[in-house]
Scaffold this motif. Structure first.
Motif, PDB file in Angstrom:
ATOM      1  N   HIS A 138       0.844  -1.206   0.000  1.00 36.62           N
ATOM      2  CA  HIS A 138       0.000   0.000   0.000  1.00 36.62           C
ATOM      3  C   HIS A 138       0.880   1.258   0.000  1.00 36.62           C
ATOM      4  CE1 HIS A 138      -3.621   2.384   1.511  1.00 36.62           C
ATOM      5  NE2 HIS A 138      -2.613   3.214   1.717  1.00 36.62           N
ATOM      6  N   GLU A 139       1.892   1.265   0.886  1.00 33.44           N
ATOM      7  CA  GLU A 139       2.756   2.453   0.997  1.00 33.44           C
ATOM      8  C   GLU A 139       3.636   2.609  -0.242  1.00 33.44           C
ATOM      9  OE1 GLU A 139       1.998   4.506   3.220  1.00 33.44           O
ATOM     10  OE2 GLU A 139       0.828   3.181   4.507  1.00 33.44           O
ATOM     11  N   LEU A 140       4.142   1.491  -0.752  1.00 31.00           N
ATOM     12  CA  LEU A 140       4.959   1.555  -1.982  1.00 31.00           C
ATOM     13  C   LEU A 140       4.137   2.149  -3.132  1.00 31.00           C
ATOM     14  CD1 LEU A 140       7.613   0.861  -3.447  1.00 31.00           C
ATOM     15  CD2 LEU A 140       6.678  -1.405  -3.903  1.00 31.00           C
ATOM     16  N   ASP A 141       2.881   1.777  -3.196  1.00 26.67           N
ATOM     17  CA  ASP A 141       1.995   2.350  -4.222  1.00 26.67           C
ATOM     18  C   ASP A 141       1.978   3.877  -4.164  1.00 26.67           C
ATOM     19  OD1 ASP A 141       1.181   0.094  -5.560  1.00 26.67           O
ATOM     20  OD2 ASP A 141      -0.816  -0.003  -4.654  1.00 26.67           O
ATOM     21  N   HIS A 142       1.983   4.437  -2.939  1.00 27.67           N
ATOM     22  CA  HIS A 142       1.971   5.901  -2.808  1.00 27.67           C
ATOM     23  C   HIS A 142       3.183   6.531  -3.501  1.00 27.67           C
ATOM     24  CE1 HIS A 142      -1.485   6.864  -0.351  1.00 27.67           C
ATOM     25  NE2 HIS A 142      -1.162   5.979   0.572  1.00 27.67           N
ATOM     26  N   LEU A 143       4.316   5.813  -3.502  1.00 30.54           N
ATOM     27  CA  LEU A 143       5.532   6.358  -4.120  1.00 30.54           C
ATOM     28  C   LEU A 143       5.437   6.322  -5.635  1.00 30.54           C
ATOM     29  CD1 LEU A 143       8.269   4.767  -1.814  1.00 30.54           C
ATOM     30  CD2 LEU A 143       6.800   6.755  -1.404  1.00 30.54           C
TER      31      LEU A 143
ATOM     32  N   GLY B 163       2.407   6.875  -7.198  1.00 27.74           N
ATOM     33  CA  GLY B 163       1.214   7.619  -7.607  1.00 27.74           C
ATOM     34  C   GLY B 163      -0.043   6.779  -7.690  1.00 27.74           C
ATOM     35  N   THR B 164      -0.058   5.651  -6.991  1.00 25.32           N
ATOM     36  CA  THR B 164      -1.216   4.750  -7.018  1.00 25.32           C
ATOM     37  C   THR B 164      -1.905   4.735  -5.653  1.00 25.32           C
ATOM     38  OG1 THR B 164      -0.168   3.353  -8.678  1.00 25.32           O
ATOM     39  CG2 THR B 164      -1.920   2.338  -7.390  1.00 25.32           C
ATOM     40  N   LEU B 165      -3.222   4.730  -5.664  1.00 27.50           N
ATOM     41  CA  LEU B 165      -3.999   4.661  -4.418  1.00 27.50           C
ATOM     42  C   LEU B 165      -4.766   3.341  -4.379  1.00 27.50           C
ATOM     43  CD1 LEU B 165      -5.372   8.307  -4.463  1.00 27.50           C
ATOM     44  CD2 LEU B 165      -3.490   7.417  -3.071  1.00 27.50           C
ATOM     45  N   PHE B 166      -5.153   2.919  -3.167  1.00 26.87           N
ATOM     46  CA  PHE B 166      -5.786   1.594  -3.056  1.00 26.87           C
ATOM     47  C   PHE B 166      -7.086   1.513  -3.850  1.00 26.87           C
ATOM     48  CE2 PHE B 166      -9.566   1.770  -0.358  1.00 26.87           C
ATOM     49  CZ  PHE B 166      -9.439   2.998   0.290  1.00 26.87           C
ATOM     50  N   THR B 167      -7.728   2.684  -4.037  1.00 22.33           N
ATOM     51  CA  THR B 167      -8.987   2.689  -4.788  1.00 22.33           C
ATOM     52  C   THR B 167      -8.754   2.297  -6.257  1.00 22.33           C
ATOM     53  OG1 THR B 167      -8.621   5.074  -4.928  1.00 22.33           O
ATOM     54  CG2 THR B 167     -10.257   4.327  -3.341  1.00 22.33           C
ATOM     55  N   ASP B 168      -7.504   2.452  -6.727  1.00 18.10           N
ATOM     56  CA  ASP B 168      -7.175   2.036  -8.100  1.00 18.10           C
ATOM     57  C   ASP B 168      -7.126   0.512  -8.208  1.00 18.10           C
ATOM     58  OD1 ASP B 168      -6.711   4.750  -8.505  1.00 18.10           O
ATOM     59  OD2 ASP B 168      -4.548   4.558  -8.165  1.00 18.10           O
ATOM     60  N   ARG B 169      -6.956  -0.148  -7.075  1.00 17.44           N
ATOM     61  CA  ARG B 169      -6.691  -1.589  -7.102  1.00 17.44           C
ATOM     62  C   ARG B 169      -7.898  -2.457  -6.750  1.00 17.44           C
ATOM     63  NH1 ARG B 169      -1.627  -2.882  -8.317  1.00 17.44           N
ATOM     64  NH2 ARG B 169       0.077  -1.450  -7.815  1.00 17.44           N
ATOM     65  N   VAL B 170      -9.002  -1.843  -6.321  1.00 14.67           N
ATOM     66  CA  VAL B 170     -10.185  -2.673  -6.065  1.00 14.67           C
ATOM     67  C   VAL B 170     -10.660  -3.235  -7.406  1.00 14.67           C
ATOM     68  CG1 VAL B 170     -10.888  -1.396  -4.008  1.00 14.67           C
ATOM     69  CG2 VAL B 170     -11.840  -0.786  -6.212  1.00 14.67           C
ATOM     70  N   GLU B 171     -11.148  -4.460  -7.374  1.00 11.78           N
ATOM     71  CA  GLU B 171     -11.495  -5.135  -8.625  1.00 11.78           C
ATOM     72  C   GLU B 171     -12.878  -4.735  -9.124  1.00 11.78           C
ATOM     73  OE1 GLU B 171     -10.611  -8.995  -6.908  1.00 11.78           O
ATOM     74  OE2 GLU B 171      -9.075  -9.272  -8.443  1.00 11.78           O
ATOM     75  N   ASN B 172     -13.693  -4.194  -8.194  1.00 11.95           N
ATOM     76  CA  ASN B 172     -15.064  -3.878  -8.545  1.00 11.95           C
ATOM     77  C   ASN B 172     -15.517  -2.748  -7.626  1.00 11.95           C
ATOM     78  OD1 ASN B 172     -18.002  -4.002  -8.628  1.00 11.95           O
ATOM     79  ND2 ASN B 172     -17.748  -6.021  -9.581  1.00 11.95           N
ATOM     80  N   ASN B 173     -16.279  -1.811  -8.141  1.00 11.12           N
ATOM     81  CA  ASN B 173     -16.745  -0.703  -7.293  1.00 11.12           C
ATOM     82  C   ASN B 173     -17.574  -1.181  -6.115  1.00 11.12           C
ATOM     83  OD1 ASN B 173     -15.513   1.375  -8.658  1.00 11.12           O
ATOM     84  ND2 ASN B 173     -17.192   1.628 -10.107  1.00 11.12           N
ATOM     85  N   ILE B 174     -18.140  -2.367  -6.235  1.00  8.88           N
ATOM     86  CA  ILE B 174     -18.912  -2.931  -5.121  1.00  8.88           C
ATOM     87  C   ILE B 174     -17.998  -3.181  -3.910  1.00  8.88           C
ATOM     88  CG2 ILE B 174     -20.158  -5.046  -4.430  1.00  8.88           C
ATOM     89  CD1 ILE B 174     -21.444  -4.992  -7.211  1.00  8.88           C
TER      90      ILE B 174
END
Ligand code: ZN
Length: 181
Positions: free
Chosen positions: A141-146, A148-159
């Motif tokens: 999760h923290e590496l993603d911040h470096l 430019g990625t947020l966890f919301t980019d990684r959810v597979e479905n908006n549900i």
């Protein structure tokens, strides 16, 4: 101490952070101190420098059980500089994540269950570590911040996105079920 904590939509959260050239630079050491204190104050599982508008490859990991994550392992605050994942399993685990930069939202995020990582410590030593489970999740999760990625980019479905209030309600319903079982 107060930082401006960047929130979802701020373009700087989307930048590729730069490596830190000199860990011993007094400004870098001061930044590390500030981030450590901040994580302690908010009781967070981690924070990355880009979240306070510093586009450098630095984050703090920390973990201890709390009301939201009663199963969280105890991990002392760990400073991670210029990190990379050098190996990871293809096996993934789905787990709930939240983020100080995405207030009020929780999401179900798939992450590699085991990772091997390399980074610099706050003393400037290069180390390699193996992480799994919850700690591996925080690291990713923290590496993603470096990057430019947020966890919301990684959810597979908006549900798989939930408002904090509904998420809390679901958790308490789950624990109720477990007690009855
Ligand atoms: Zn975050």
């Amino acid at each position: 101490m107060s930082f401006e904590l960047l929130q979802l939509g701020h373009p700087h959260l989307r930048l590729q952070a730069k490596p830190i050239v000199n860990v011993h630079d007094p400004d870098i050491q001061e930044l590390i101190g500030d981030l450590l204190q901040f994580v302690e104050e908010v009781g967070g599982m981690g924070i990355a420098a880009p979240q306070i508008d510093v586009s450098l490859q630095l984050f703090i990991m920390a973990s201890k059980p709390n009301a939201r994550y009663p199963q969280a392992p105890v991990m002392p605050q760990t400073v991670v500089i210029n990190p990379e994942i050098i190996a990871s399993t293809t096996e993934q685990d789905i787990g709930w994540e939240g983020c100080l930069s995405v207030p009020g939202i929780r999401g179900l995020v798939p992450r590699a269950t085991h990772i091997k990582v390399r980074y610099l410590t706050c003393e400037g030593d290069t180390i390699e570590r193996d992480y799994d489970g919850f700690i591996a999740r925080i690291f990713q999760h923290e590496l993603d911040h470096l990057r430019g990625t947020l966890f919301t980019d990684r959810v597979e479905n908006n549900i798989d996105l939930m408002a904090e209030q509904e998420w809390q309600r679901m958790l308490s319903a789950d624990s109720h079920t477990q007690v009855e079982d």
